[in-house]
Scaffold this active site. Structure first.
Site, mmCIF file in Angstrom:
data_model
loop_
_atom_site.group_PDB
_atom_site.id
_atom_site.type_symbol
_atom_site.label_atom_id
_atom_site.label_comp_id
_atom_site.label_asym_id
_atom_site.label_seq_id
_atom_site.Cartn_x
_atom_site.Cartn_y
_atom_site.Cartn_z
ATOM 1 C CB ALA A 400 -0.928 -0.015 1.218
ATOM 2 C CB CYS A 401 3.881 2.252 1.872
ATOM 3 S SG CYS A 401 3.253 2.478 3.537
ATOM 4 C CB ALA A 402 4.927 0.268 -3.065
ATOM 5 C CG PHE A 405 6.166 6.489 -1.401
ATOM 6 C CD1 PHE A 405 6.502 7.765 -0.975
ATOM 7 C CD2 PHE A 405 6.128 5.476 -0.461
ATOM 8 C CE1 PHE A 405 6.800 8.026 0.349
ATOM 9 C CE2 PHE A 405 6.422 5.710 0.870
ATOM 10 C CZ PHE A 405 6.761 6.999 1.282
#
Length: 441
Positions: A400-402, A405
């Site tokens: 999810a963070c990827a 970003f």
């Protein structure tokens, strides 16, 4: 609207009629909770709705629907995935990108209540809420007190150094790497990041300078500064497992005479003088209300013309990892992302002259994809170390963070400040030219 149910090729032979009926029951509920979902949804009996050429979300149990009913949005989705009631087939990044709008917008409005209740009753999902998976954090005590911060940090970082070695690789660096060449290995890119920080802090200009590394993790930045620039480093962490591992790694690197790793909160630092301070992936744990005090305390330790570099994830307008978010419950309880503009203002209010701001957003997306690949490549080993539920937490959160970003919802900035001097001199180099040296070996 989602497509009509169709029997999956995996549906049990002779049970297509009952399987189709089951999918008929689930489809209206999924449609009400997550309209226009760009995923294939497979029900626990093998039937599915949606196109076959996209990632598949498998609803393995009616409990997944119960979790969504009681916690619509990313928290319910996260609980269902962590518990194993819901699974993802195919590319995890594509699936998270498709789920992200649903996770942030799942709401049951007045017009949907009747339809949702009817569909939930027919699907057998209308029941009392299930207990959340035990990996969910519920910290107590005054928010951002020293005791609560220690518990929160332990929740995330004290899951076992062996598990972190799987995810992070040999560099044991839990922050954004810097890929000066897309073909770089993760370890090389982390060394490149560390070297960039060292040069921004002027360690290449002052061999033997005294560096404070706040939130030192497993000691990688401290080791790099000591081995390459003979810096005398104090690294502080409030994770016992990090402290123990960092000390061992420092000794193995042959720089125990230069590096002191302490189990210490930044608020307990004495007035020790430092020529430079690095804060990498630390200020996200501080919160906006305390960020100026955080920088002021660090500035009080800086020598005249000393430099401080803050490396932190940011979000436009700021973002709190609240109790209704997956990140706030499972990953970084009490965490808060600041707008980079607020970080700059706080550093200036603390007495620093801000000299450089750099975004490494795309680099963090690449870093996270490396971490997810590391975890997936050794999935069974990771499960043996921390259990399947915690491994699922990490896979979902990193993917999810990827995505965040990559689509610009998240950013990461390095902000460099210099302690003001009465005569106005900063001892800063005239350009950035000396900072970028390419791959570090």
């Amino acid at each position: 609207m989602i497509a009509q149910p169709e029997p999956s090729s995996a549906a049990p032979e002779g049970k297509h009629a009952s399987a189709t009926a089951a999918a008929d029951l689930v489809a209206p509920l999924v449609d009400a909770l997550a309209p226009n979902l760009a995923l294939r949804v497979e029900v626990w009996d093998g039937t599915a709705v949606g196109p076959p050429d996209v990632p598949t979300v498998r609803i393995r149990s009616v409990d997944a629907l119960r979790r969504l009913l009681w916690a619509p949005g990313e928290l319910g989705l996260g609980r269902a995935y962590v518990a194993g009631d819901l699974d993802i087939d195919g590319d995890i990044f594509d699936a998270v990108a498709a789920l992200r709008p649903a996770g942030s917008q799942l709401r049951i409005g007045p017009r949907q209540v009747a339809a949702v209740i009817t569909a939930a009753r027919r699907a057998g999902a209308l029941a009392r809420p299930l207990p959340p998976p035990p990996e969910e954090a519920r910290p107590r005590g005054p928010r951002h007190s020293i005791a609560r911060d220690a518990r929160v940090v332990s929740h995330h970082y004290d899951v076992g150094n062996d598990f972190y070695r799987i995810v992070l690789g040999p560099s044991m660096t839990y922050s954004c790497a810097r890929f000066t060449d897309p073909a770089m290995k993760l370890e090389e890119a982390q060394a490149s990041k560390h070297d960039l920080v060292c040069r921004k802090l002027g360690l290449d200009e002052r061999p033997g300078a005294r560096l404070l590394d706040v939130g030192c993790g497993w000691g990688s930045m401290a080791i790099h500064a000591a081995t390459r620039y003979r810096a005398r480093v104090v690294g502080i962490t409030i994770s016992r497992e990090q402290r123990d591992s960092a000390r061992q790694r420092v000794a193995e690197a042959g720089v125990a005479d230069l590096v002191d790793i302490r189990l210490q909160d930044y608020r307990d630092l004495t007035r020790e003088p430092f020529d430079a301070i690095s804060s990498i992936g630390m200020s996200e744990h501080v919160c906006r209300a305390r960020i100026e005090a955080y920088f002021s305390g660090l500035v009080s330790l800086l020598a005249p013309r000393g430099r401080l570099l803050n490396h932190a994830i940011s979000a436009v307008g700021g973002a709190k990892m609240g109790r209704r978010t997956f990140m706030g419950r499972y990953v970084f309880p009490d965490g808060e992302l600041l707008d980079v503009g607020d970080t700059v203002l706080a550093m200036e209010a603390a007495g620093l002259e801000v000299r450089d701001v750099e975004s490494l957003r795309e680099h963090y997306a690449a870093t996270l994809r490396h971490w997810v690949a590391n975890l997936e490549a050794r999935w069974d080993e990771a499960i043996a170390l921390v259990g399947e539920r915690r491994a699922r937490v990490w896979r979902l959160y990193m993917a999810a963070c990827a995505v965040g970003f990559e689509d610009g919802g998240l950013a990461v900035h390095q902000v460099l400040g210099v302690a003001r001097h009465l005569d106005g001199t900063s001892a800063m180099p005239p350009t950035r030219d000396g900072w970028d040296t390419g791959p570090v070996t």
